[in-house]
Structures are given as structure tokens and as C-alpha cells.
Write an enzyme that holds these catalytic residues in place. Structure first.
Site, PDB file in Angstrom:
ATOM      1  N   ALA A   1       2.969  -0.299  -2.499  1.00 47.04           N
ATOM      2  CA  ALA A   1       2.593  -0.546  -3.619  1.00 47.04           C
ATOM      3  C   ALA A   1       3.621   0.220  -4.822  1.00 47.04           C
ATOM      4  CB  ALA A   1       0.845   0.001  -3.808  1.00 47.04           C
TER       5      ALA A   1
ATOM      6  N   ILE B   1       1.080  -1.027  -0.547  1.00 45.81           N
ATOM      7  CA  ILE B   1       0.512   0.296  -0.223  1.00 45.81           C
ATOM      8  C   ILE B   1       1.039   1.027   0.119  1.00 45.81           C
ATOM      9  CG2 ILE B   1      -1.982   1.075   1.223  1.00 45.81           C
ATOM     10  CD1 ILE B   1      -2.429  -1.758   2.797  1.00 45.81           C
ATOM     11  N   SER B   2       1.136   2.034  -0.545  1.00 45.33           N
ATOM     12  CA  SER B   2       1.295   2.963  -1.113  1.00 45.33           C
ATOM     13  C   SER B   2       2.658   3.277  -0.898  1.00 45.33           C
ATOM     14  CB  SER B   2       1.148   4.694  -0.350  1.00 45.33           C
ATOM     15  OG  SER B   2       1.473   5.829  -0.114  1.00 45.33           O
ATOM     16  N   SER B   3       3.487   3.481  -0.262  1.00 46.66           N
ATOM     17  CA  SER B   3       5.353   2.883  -0.471  1.00 46.66           C
ATOM     18  C   SER B   3       5.177   1.687  -0.621  1.00 46.66           C
ATOM     19  CB  SER B   3       6.233   3.730   0.929  1.00 46.66           C
ATOM     20  OG  SER B   3       7.216   3.136   1.376  1.00 46.66           O
TER      21      SER B   3
ATOM     22  N   HIS C   1      -6.335   8.585  -1.809  1.00 45.78           N
ATOM     23  CA  HIS C   1      -4.661   7.876  -1.399  1.00 45.78           C
ATOM     24  C   HIS C   1      -5.256   6.891  -0.224  1.00 45.78           C
ATOM     25  CE1 HIS C   1      -0.750   6.704  -1.724  1.00 45.78           C
ATOM     26  NE2 HIS C   1      -1.279   7.465  -0.560  1.00 45.78           N
TER      27      HIS C   1
END
Length: 420
Positions: free
Chosen positions: A149, A145-147, A281
Site C-alpha cells: 500500500a 497491502i501494507s508495504s 492492520h
């Protein structure tokens, strides 16, 4: 223009957003920290979840957290552990240790195979689990997720021979965050203004492992149209990258709408992309982990092998060395527990009986109970795994009434040990 600090602030809300129903798993299995798992140039931490029952040769999933997060937070805040219980795969939860707890997807070292930094430590975790838990090297997956991802994109580029597929929730293409000034933040990429052709993106991914000609991992991409941290154009750039890597057109071969606000496009058999209308986000929601598991093909596994939990791991063969330094009415003891077997001990309890008159007043690298008589010392968070052929050292301080002798016998998780 966003900075890394702004990203961290934006991602604090992710923790709350990840608290989805059904997480963590309700079983006797527990999350265990593993140390000494291999080459780890950036000092990542590793937590491991092995269900009570796994497939005979279990698949392995690397689940990578967001900025400000941790492996334990990813474990408790997502549904992957519960799904592991259901389908019998093993989950690795790494933790970044640098300021902000973001993973390195920017440095030249991180963006090439075995170049150093976080990707090297992450792949060491995977290899450790494959070896120690008889994992299936043909079924290794990564999600984040996010970082995490962004890291998923990087890991598939760096190690296409290790991972069979990835699922990236709100990320950017591999190499998009590249910097050369030592910064971990790339504003142009975050703002969605780094736009390249599919061929250029594909070349960037391929350059991470020059000369590799084998099969490429499949990729599932997720992004919200209202993402103001890693903006929505990055979704299209990811699609461009991975369709090019797979040698297919950027025109979808199919489009459907799995639920309200979702648009799913597929590109051949290698790339799947889900656009979430009006979502920001903080993208991960209940049910999405299952979609990733289904994309990986892990939803058809049937657990057949029962694993022992932390409280009942096999203890032998083992060897214990117990050294005493005594004075007047006190003493300290240094205890070395060696695993002389051929498999790792994951979670340990050392049992022994103190001589009469000795009472523990303190200890280190273990918890001790009770303080006298038949005592059990249990591992702490950082030393729960004793790899085959290695040892851990613990210690205690005690008072005595004259007998400064040593225990005469020891058991490790109920199995008798040799006394050195």
C-alpha cells in the site's frame, strides 16, 4: 517504538488473513515467472498471471505484496486472479528480494521518478506487459497491502502518467517513510505522528515528478481504526495528500456506509476513502478486491480474446543449437533455444529424440522426461519466458553405449525449429 523487525513480526499474520474464499483462480491459466523484463536495479522478481481469455486490449494491474510476502503469495492469497479471469485483465505480482521482503518506500532513490530502487523495476514490469501482451496503456492500475500500500502511494506519485488509479490497503502517504540514514523504517511515520498540511503532502507527491502537469491518478484508500502497525492517523494524512493533488477540499462530497463498520467518504471524483471500524492492520478480507476493481472500472470488461496457456504457447519460429562433449561412456550436451520470432514465448517445452543407447542421468535449467528416446525438456521457474530475439541455455548429462550423436530435429511447444 516499533522497529522494522517488529513490523515484520506483525505482518506474518497477514498471510493467513489473506486466504480468502475463491482464491486463486480456477482456470487453466497459471502463474508464470518472467525474467529479463527490463531495468531492475534492486533485483525484484516478477510473476505474471494472464487469464485464458482477456480483453482485446487488456488492462494491467500491478498487485504489490506486504512485508514477509511474495508475488506468488499475493496471487494465491487474494482474489485478483479470479477477478482477472472474470473480467479479462492481466495481473503482475512482483516480489521484493531484500531482507524482510519489504518494498523500498524510504530511500531518496525510491521517492523520485526513475531515481532507482524498486519503483524502477516495478514500472519496467508494467511496460514489459504493455508491450508483450498488447496491453492498454490507458488502463494501468496498482494496488497493494501494507508495504504494498505504501508502494502504491509512491508509484502514483512517481509515475502519474503510467497509472490511472491505485487502491492502498493500510498504507501511508507518499514520502512519509522517507529516511536519509539508509534505514527502511520510519517510526514517526508508522506511529502516525508525521502530520503535515494538505499542501505540504501534495507538494511531496508532486516533487517526485517535477514539472509534470498532466492528469493525476485517482486513489482509493483503506484503513482500520485499530491498526497498530501503521497507525490510523496515516489514513487522514493520505486523504490530505491525494485531495490536494487533485485540487479538491478535504471536506467529503459524500459519505455512506457500504456495510456494517465501514464508512466511505468521497472527495470529488478522484479520491475515495474507506474507514473500517475496529479493524487492525490485517485489513484485506473477501470482497475488498472486487471493491478495488470496481473503483478502477475493471468490472465492466468483457474477455473476448482467447490466450494460450503455458502448455500450448506458440513455439515457432525458433532455432536450436546442440553441442556435445563426450568421453568413454558419458557425455554432456549444451542446448541453446533461440526465439527468432516477434513475440515472447511464455512457458516452453522442447521436444527431441536422443540417439539409441543414450540415457539422461541429470540436467540443469530444465526438467527432462523420460530419460531416453523421445524426450521433453520443460522450463523451470526462472526461465519460462523467452523474449523475442533472445535465447535460453539448458543442458543435460547422459550415458551412452557408443553413439554420441545429436538429435536431428526439435520442436518448441509443438512447432518445428531450425537446427543450427
Amino acid at each position: 517504538m516499533k522497529t522494522l523487525g517488529a513490523l515484520l513480526a506483525a505482518l506474518v499474520a497477514v498471510t493467513a488473513a489473506l486466504l480468502v474464499p475463491g482464491a486463486p483462480s480456477a482456470s487453466a491459466a497459471t502463474l508464470t515467472e518472467v525474467t529479463g523484463f527490463g531495468t531492475n536495479p534492486s533485483n525484484l522478481r516478477m510473476h505474471l498471471y494472464v487469464p485464458d481469455r482477456v480483453q482485446a486490449k487488456p488492462p494491467v494491474l500491478l498487485a504489490v505484496h506486504y512485508c514477509t510476502g511474495s508475488g506468488p503469495a499475493m496471487y494465491s492469497g487474494t482474489e485478483f486472479a479470479r477477478l482477472a479471469d472474470q473480467y479479462g485483465f492481466i495481473v503482475i505480482y512482483p516480489s521484493a528480494t531484500r531482507s524482510g521482503n519489504c518494498f523500498d518506500v524510504s530511500s531518496p532513490q525510491a521517492l523520485r521518478r526513475d531515481g532507482g530502487s524498486d519503483p524502477v523495476g516495478l514500472v519496467s514490469m508494467v511496460r514489459y506487459v504493455l508491450q508483450r501482451h498488447n496491453g492498454d496503456a490507458g488502463r494501468v492500475f496498482v494496488t497493494g497491502i501494507s508495504s504494498g500500500a505504501m508502494t502504491t502511494n509512491v508509484m502514483l506519485a512517481n509515475y502519474p502518467d503510467v497509472f490511472q488509479a491505485g487502491a492502498a490497503f493500510a498504507g501511508v502517504p507518499a514520502g512519509c517513510f522517507a529516511t536519509t540514514d539508509g534505514s527502511g523504517w520510519n517510526s514517526a511515520c508508522a506511529n502516525g505522528t508525521v502530520l503535515r498540511t494538505p499542501q505540504q503532502w501534495g507538494d511531496i507527491a508532486r516533487s517526485a515528478y517535477p514539472g509534470y502537469t498532466g492528469a493525476r491518478p485517482r486513489m482509493q484508500l483503506w484503513h482500520g481504526t485499530n491498526d497498530d502497525t501503521l497507525r490510523y492517523p496515516n489514513f487522514g494524512e493520505e486523504i490530505d495528500q491525494w485531495t490536494n493533488v487533485h485540487g479538491v477540499s478535504t471536506a467529503p462530497t459524500s459519505t455512506d456506509y457500504p456495510q456494517s463498520g465501514w464508512t466511505r467518504t468521497r472527495y470529488g471524483s478522484g479520491v475515495e476513502a474507506i474507514s473500517l471500524q475496529g479493524v487492525g492492520h490485517n485489513i484485506m478480507a473477501s470482497g475488498m478486491a472486487l471493491r478495488a476493481i470496481q473503483f478502477f472500472g475493471l468490472d465492466s470488461g468483457v474477455p473476448t480474446t482467447t490466450t494460450t496457456t503455458t502448455s500450448s504457447q506458440p513455439g515457432g519460429p525458433c532455432r536450436v543449437t546442440y553441442s556435445v562433449n563426450a568421453w568413454n561412456t558419458g557425455l554432456t550436451a549444451t542446448i541453446t533455444i533461440a526465439n527468432t520470432g516477434t513475440s515472447a514465448v511464455n512457458g516452453w517445452s522442447l521436444g527431441f529424440t536422443l540417439p539409441a543407447g543414450q540415457a539422461i542421468t541429470g540436467g540443469w535449467s530444465a526438467t527432462y522426461a523420460p530419460t531416453s528416446g523421445a524426450v521433453t525438456a520443460k522450463n523451470v521457474s526462472y526461465n519460462g519466458t523467452i523474449a523475442a530475439g533472445t535465447s535460453v541455455q539448458i543442458g543435460l548429462q547422459a550415458t551412452h553405449t557408443g553413439d554420441t550423436g545429436k538429435p536431428t530435429a526439435f520442436t518448441l511447444n509443438g512447432a518445428s525449429c531450425t537446427v543450427a
